[in-house]
Design a protein around this motif. Structure first.
Motif, PDB file in Angstrom:
ATOM      1  N   SER A  32       0.784  -1.234   0.000  1.00 23.36           N
ATOM      2  CA  SER A  32       0.000   0.000   0.000  1.00 23.36           C
ATOM      3  C   SER A  32       0.816   1.286   0.000  1.00 23.36           C
ATOM      4  CB  SER A  32      -0.937   0.018   1.215  1.00 23.36           C
ATOM      5  OG  SER A  32      -0.210  -0.082   2.423  1.00 23.36           O
ATOM      6  N   VAL A  33       2.138   1.212   0.238  1.00 22.19           N
ATOM      7  CA  VAL A  33       2.891   2.452   0.390  1.00 22.19           C
ATOM      8  C   VAL A  33       4.359   2.235   0.025  1.00 22.19           C
ATOM      9  CG1 VAL A  33       3.402   1.993   2.818  1.00 22.19           C
ATOM     10  CG2 VAL A  33       3.382   4.349   2.015  1.00 22.19           C
ATOM     11  N   GLN A  34       5.000   3.302  -0.445  1.00 20.59           N
ATOM     12  CA  GLN A  34       6.442   3.323  -0.628  1.00 20.59           C
ATOM     13  C   GLN A  34       7.058   4.169   0.487  1.00 20.59           C
ATOM     14  OE1 GLN A  34       6.349   4.392  -5.089  1.00 20.59           O
ATOM     15  NE2 GLN A  34       8.192   3.160  -4.888  1.00 20.59           N
ATOM     16  N   CYS A  35       8.088   3.657   1.128  1.00 19.30           N
ATOM     17  CA  CYS A  35       8.676   4.339   2.278  1.00 19.30           C
ATOM     18  C   CYS A  35      10.110   4.752   2.002  1.00 19.30           C
ATOM     19  CB  CYS A  35       8.646   3.425   3.506  1.00 19.30           C
ATOM     20  SG  CYS A  35       6.987   3.080   4.132  1.00 19.30           S
ATOM     21  N   ILE A  36      10.436   5.988   2.363  1.00 13.85           N
ATOM     22  CA  ILE A  36      11.810   6.480   2.364  1.00 13.85           C
ATOM     23  C   ILE A  36      12.185   6.703   3.824  1.00 13.85           C
ATOM     24  CG2 ILE A  36      13.368   8.328   1.678  1.00 13.85           C
ATOM     25  CD1 ILE A  36      11.599   8.844  -0.734  1.00 13.85           C
ATOM     26  N   VAL A  37      13.113   5.912   4.342  1.00 14.52           N
ATOM     27  CA  VAL A  37      13.504   6.003   5.743  1.00 14.52           C
ATOM     28  C   VAL A  37      14.709   6.929   5.869  1.00 14.52           C
ATOM     29  CG1 VAL A  37      14.150   4.741   7.822  1.00 14.52           C
ATOM     30  CG2 VAL A  37      12.715   3.633   6.090  1.00 14.52           C
ATOM     31  N   THR A  38      14.595   7.940   6.717  1.00 23.90           N
ATOM     32  CA  THR A  38      15.723   8.825   6.997  1.00 23.90           C
ATOM     33  C   THR A  38      16.330   8.395   8.329  1.00 23.90           C
ATOM     34  OG1 THR A  38      14.285  10.473   8.074  1.00 23.90           O
ATOM     35  CG2 THR A  38      14.703  10.740   5.726  1.00 23.90           C
ATOM     36  N   GLY A  39      17.575   7.933   8.260  1.00 23.20           N
ATOM     37  CA  GLY A  39      18.211   7.429   9.472  1.00 23.20           C
ATOM     38  C   GLY A  39      19.586   6.894   9.178  1.00 23.20           C
ATOM     39  N   SER A  40      20.034   5.973   9.996  1.00 18.99           N
ATOM     40  CA  SER A  40      21.338   5.345   9.846  1.00 18.99           C
ATOM     41  C   SER A  40      21.169   3.967   9.223  1.00 18.99           C
ATOM     42  CB  SER A  40      22.029   5.209  11.205  1.00 18.99           C
ATOM     43  OG  SER A  40      23.127   4.325  11.124  1.00 18.99           O
ATOM     44  N   ILE A  66      17.686   6.729   3.208  1.00 20.33           N
ATOM     45  CA  ILE A  66      18.595   7.866   3.073  1.00 20.33           C
ATOM     46  C   ILE A  66      19.467   7.885   4.319  1.00 20.33           C
ATOM     47  CG2 ILE A  66      18.794  10.372   2.976  1.00 20.33           C
ATOM     48  CD1 ILE A  66      16.267  10.475   1.346  1.00 20.33           C
ATOM     49  N   ASP A  67      20.751   7.577   4.122  1.00 12.67           N
ATOM     50  CA  ASP A  67      21.682   7.463   5.241  1.00 12.67           C
ATOM     51  C   ASP A  67      22.111   8.856   5.691  1.00 12.67           C
ATOM     52  OD1 ASP A  67      23.233   6.153   7.093  1.00 12.67           O
ATOM     53  OD2 ASP A  67      24.917   5.831   5.735  1.00 12.67           O
ATOM     54  N   VAL A  68      21.614   9.265   6.859  1.00 12.31           N
ATOM     55  CA  VAL A  68      21.928  10.593   7.399  1.00 12.31           C
ATOM     56  C   VAL A  68      23.108  10.463   8.361  1.00 12.31           C
ATOM     57  CG1 VAL A  68      21.040  12.565   8.690  1.00 12.31           C
ATOM     58  CG2 VAL A  68      19.507  11.274   7.178  1.00 12.31           C
ATOM     59  N   PRO A  69      24.210  11.168   8.133  1.00  9.44           N
ATOM     60  CA  PRO A  69      25.382  11.050   9.021  1.00  9.44           C
ATOM     61  C   PRO A  69      25.029  11.413  10.458  1.00  9.44           C
ATOM     62  CG  PRO A  69      25.939  12.239   7.001  1.00  9.44           C
ATOM     63  CD  PRO A  69      24.443  12.107   7.015  1.00  9.44           C
ATOM     64  N   GLY A  70      25.664  10.694  11.396  1.00 13.82           N
ATOM     65  CA  GLY A  70      25.424  10.999  12.812  1.00 13.82           C
ATOM     66  C   GLY A  70      25.925   9.900  13.709  1.00 13.82           C
ATOM     67  N   VAL A  71      25.252   8.764  13.670  1.00 12.74           N
ATOM     68  CA  VAL A  71      25.673   7.626  14.489  1.00 12.74           C
ATOM     69  C   VAL A  71      25.681   6.370  13.632  1.00 12.74           C
ATOM     70  CG1 VAL A  71      24.793   8.597  16.643  1.00 12.74           C
ATOM     71  CG2 VAL A  71      23.315   7.136  15.271  1.00 12.74           C
ATOM     72  N   GLU A  72      26.480   5.405  14.058  1.00 12.84           N
ATOM     73  CA  GLU A  72      26.553   4.114  13.383  1.00 12.84           C
ATOM     74  C   GLU A  72      26.266   3.009  14.396  1.00 12.84           C
ATOM     75  OE1 GLU A  72      26.923   3.844  10.179  1.00 12.84           O
ATOM     76  OE2 GLU A  72      27.317   5.983   9.851  1.00 12.84           O
ATOM     77  N   ALA A  73      25.910   1.857  13.894  1.00 13.47           N
ATOM     78  CA  ALA A  73      25.669   0.704  14.765  1.00 13.47           C
ATOM     79  C   ALA A  73      26.925   0.424  15.586  1.00 13.47           C
ATOM     80  CB  ALA A  73      25.300  -0.517  13.925  1.00 13.47           C
ATOM     81  N   GLY A  74      26.737   0.188  16.891  1.00 14.77           N
ATOM     82  CA  GLY A  74      27.863  -0.057  17.785  1.00 14.77           C
ATOM     83  C   GLY A  74      28.446   1.193  18.390  1.00 14.77           C
ATOM     84  N   GLY A  75      27.987   2.362  17.937  1.00 15.33           N
ATOM     85  CA  GLY A  75      28.532   3.609  18.447  1.00 15.33           C
ATOM     86  C   GLY A  75      27.757   4.183  19.616  1.00 15.33           C
ATOM     87  N   PRO A  78      22.183   0.731  23.366  1.00 15.14           N
ATOM     88  CA  PRO A  78      20.716   0.729  23.327  1.00 15.14           C
ATOM     89  C   PRO A  78      20.128   0.963  24.718  1.00 15.14           C
ATOM     90  CG  PRO A  78      21.590  -1.101  22.055  1.00 15.14           C
ATOM     91  CD  PRO A  78      22.754  -0.498  22.786  1.00 15.14           C
ATOM     92  N   GLY A  79      19.075   1.784  24.764  1.00  9.67           N
ATOM     93  CA  GLY A  79      18.396   2.014  26.024  1.00  9.67           C
ATOM     94  C   GLY A  79      19.026   3.066  26.911  1.00  9.67           C
ATOM     95  N   LYS A  80      20.045   3.775  26.407  1.00 11.60           N
ATOM     96  CA  LYS A  80      20.729   4.789  27.202  1.00 11.60           C
ATOM     97  C   LYS A  80      20.644   6.154  26.520  1.00 11.60           C
ATOM     98  CE  LYS A  80      22.246   1.857  30.292  1.00 11.60           C
ATOM     99  NZ  LYS A  80      21.747   1.868  31.695  1.00 11.60           N
ATOM    100  N   VAL A  81      20.479   7.200  27.313  1.00  8.48           N
ATOM    101  CA  VAL A  81      20.445   8.553  26.774  1.00  8.48           C
ATOM    102  C   VAL A  81      21.808   8.905  26.201  1.00  8.48           C
ATOM    103  CG1 VAL A  81      20.217  10.999  27.359  1.00  8.48           C
ATOM    104  CG2 VAL A  81      18.639   9.326  28.342  1.00  8.48           C
ATOM    105  N   SER A  82      21.793   9.420  24.985  1.00  5.90           N
ATOM    106  CA  SER A  82      23.034   9.752  24.300  1.00  5.90           C
ATOM    107  C   SER A  82      22.881  11.073  23.577  1.00  5.90           C
ATOM    108  CB  SER A  82      23.388   8.654  23.294  1.00  5.90           C
ATOM    109  OG  SER A  82      24.284   9.102  22.303  1.00  5.90           O
ATOM    110  N   ALA A  83      23.847  11.961  23.768  1.00  5.89           N
ATOM    111  CA  ALA A  83      23.823  13.245  23.074  1.00  5.89           C
ATOM    112  C   ALA A  83      23.901  13.046  21.570  1.00  5.89           C
ATOM    113  CB  ALA A  83      24.985  14.116  23.550  1.00  5.89           C
ATOM    114  N   ALA A  84      24.747  12.105  21.134  1.00 11.50           N
ATOM    115  CA  ALA A  84      24.887  11.847  19.701  1.00 11.50           C
ATOM    116  C   ALA A  84      23.575  11.344  19.107  1.00 11.50           C
ATOM    117  CB  ALA A  84      26.004  10.836  19.457  1.00 11.50           C
ATOM    118  N   CYS A  85      22.873  10.489  19.838  1.00 11.14           N
ATOM    119  CA  CYS A  85      21.598   9.967  19.354  1.00 11.14           C
ATOM    120  C   CYS A  85      20.539  11.061  19.321  1.00 11.14           C
ATOM    121  CB  CYS A  85      21.126   8.801  20.223  1.00 11.14           C
ATOM    122  SG  CYS A  85      22.084   7.281  19.993  1.00 11.14           S
ATOM    123  N   GLY A  86      20.577  11.961  20.305  1.00  9.68           N
ATOM    124  CA  GLY A  86      19.626  13.070  20.312  1.00  9.68           C
ATOM    125  C   GLY A  86      19.817  13.970  19.113  1.00  9.68           C
ATOM    126  N   THR A  87      21.065  14.294  18.810  1.00  5.96           N
ATOM    127  CA  THR A  87      21.354  15.136  17.654  1.00  5.96           C
ATOM    128  C   THR A  87      20.967  14.430  16.362  1.00  5.96           C
ATOM    129  OG1 THR A  87      23.202  16.172  18.827  1.00  5.96           O
ATOM    130  CG2 THR A  87      23.150  16.401  16.433  1.00  5.96           C
TER     131      THR A  87
END
Length: 324
Positions: A32-40, A66-75, A78-87
């Protein structure tokens, strides 16, 4: 043609990546839909691995990342507040909104973000509504909840219950009914009557249990009716949401946050979807948080994300971007 929807990944440390890949694997979404995911991309690939889904899902005929620069897997953890993840979560929203404003996508669906992470990352907004208002140059976006055929607007949002009464004024109610009516028209909803909920028990019983209905709600409704608006009220809050579910009203203007939230989420928590109206773009969202306690554990339900995408796809073809 399938609607093209941008989906933001949300906070990488939350359940957003997991519920997105699970929703994208759903046959109904694919049909039903085409999705463009903005993230890592790497974070989404990791989410696919954890959910035992093929990473090729991210490059299918119906999905683009669409790979948006910021964080990578392992960086991050999970489950913790992170300034990098917030940005990063802010950058994902920023990119998706840009796609909507330029007409590449017809709507934006957002995964949950974390207020503490935003603050840690130096992002000067408390949540999605404020971010979207700034990015679309909208002074006061409207929040609409939809769960099945129940639609709920909110006169007030995040203020204390003690302060709510100060905001229940004739002028504010009139302004919101006018703008909420325009918001429904943006979604292609033109028929039916909006109900204004009562504030006090039994709508105050003509002043016995409070005066707001007599001094503010009823006068506002009467003036709006004279101006040609299809609105009724005050309607006692203990019955108005049931009546709206039965089709008596096309929507309800709830007077405070929990009045409407409790009604919608009790009816169907996972399928309660938040729609931000009054902007030049269409946005829907899951109505839950980042769920840090279960992030990375492959136990998050994708039902709300799936429903948010389907609601966006439902309204995208009839969306009118004129502001409310």
């Amino acid at each position: 043609m399938k609607p093209i929807i941008a989906v933001t990944m949300g906070d990488p440390a939350g359940i957003g990546p997991e519920i997105i890949v699970k929703a994208l694997s759903d046959t109904e979404i694919q049909n039903s839909v085409q999705c463009i995911v903005t993230g890592s991309r790497s974070v989404l690939e990791s989410a696919c691995h954890n959910a035992t889904l093929p990473a090729t899902l991210l490059d299918s005929a119906n999905v683009q990342v669409i790979d948006v620069p910021g964080v990578e897997a392992g960086g991050f953890e999970p489950g913790k507040v992170s300034a990098a993840c917030g940005t990063a979560s802010y950058r994902y929203i920023e990119k998706a909104v840009a796609l909507a404003l330029e007409g590449t996508v017809q709507a934006v669906v957002t995964a949950p973000i974390n207020k503490e992470a935003l603050r840690a990352g130096g992002i000067p907004y408390t949540g999605h509504t404020e971010i979207l208002g700034e990015l679309t140059n909208t002074a006061d976006p409207l929040t609409l909840f939809e769960v099945r055929n129940l639609r709920i607007f909110f006169l007030t949002r995040h203020i204390s219950l003690r302060r709510v009464c100060d905001f229940v004024t004739k002028e504010r109610i009139m302004d919101y009914v006018i703008r909420c009516t325009a918001a429904l028209q943006q979604l292609g909803i033109t028929g039916g009557t909006m109900a204004v909920a009562g504030l006090n028990p039994h709508s105050g019983e003509h002043g016995l249990f409070g005066s707001e209905e007599v001094t503010a709600v009823a006068p506002a409704v009467e003036e709006l009716q004279r101006a040609g608006y299809a609105v009724a009220g005050p309607v006692s809050a203990d019955s108005v949401f049931h009546q709206a579910l039965q089709g008596t009203y096309n929507s309800v203007l709830s007077l405070y946050h929990d009045q409407g939230h409790i009604a919608a989420k009790t009816y169907d928590f996972e399928r309660t979807i938040s729609i931000t109206c009054g902007m030049s773009i269409l946005r829907t969202s899951v109505d839950h948080g980042t769920a840090f306690d279960i992030a990375g554990k492959n136990c998050a339900s994708p039902v709300s994300m799936k429903e948010a995408i389907l609601v966006a796809a439902k309204y995208a073809p009839c969306w009118n971007g004129r502001r409310s």
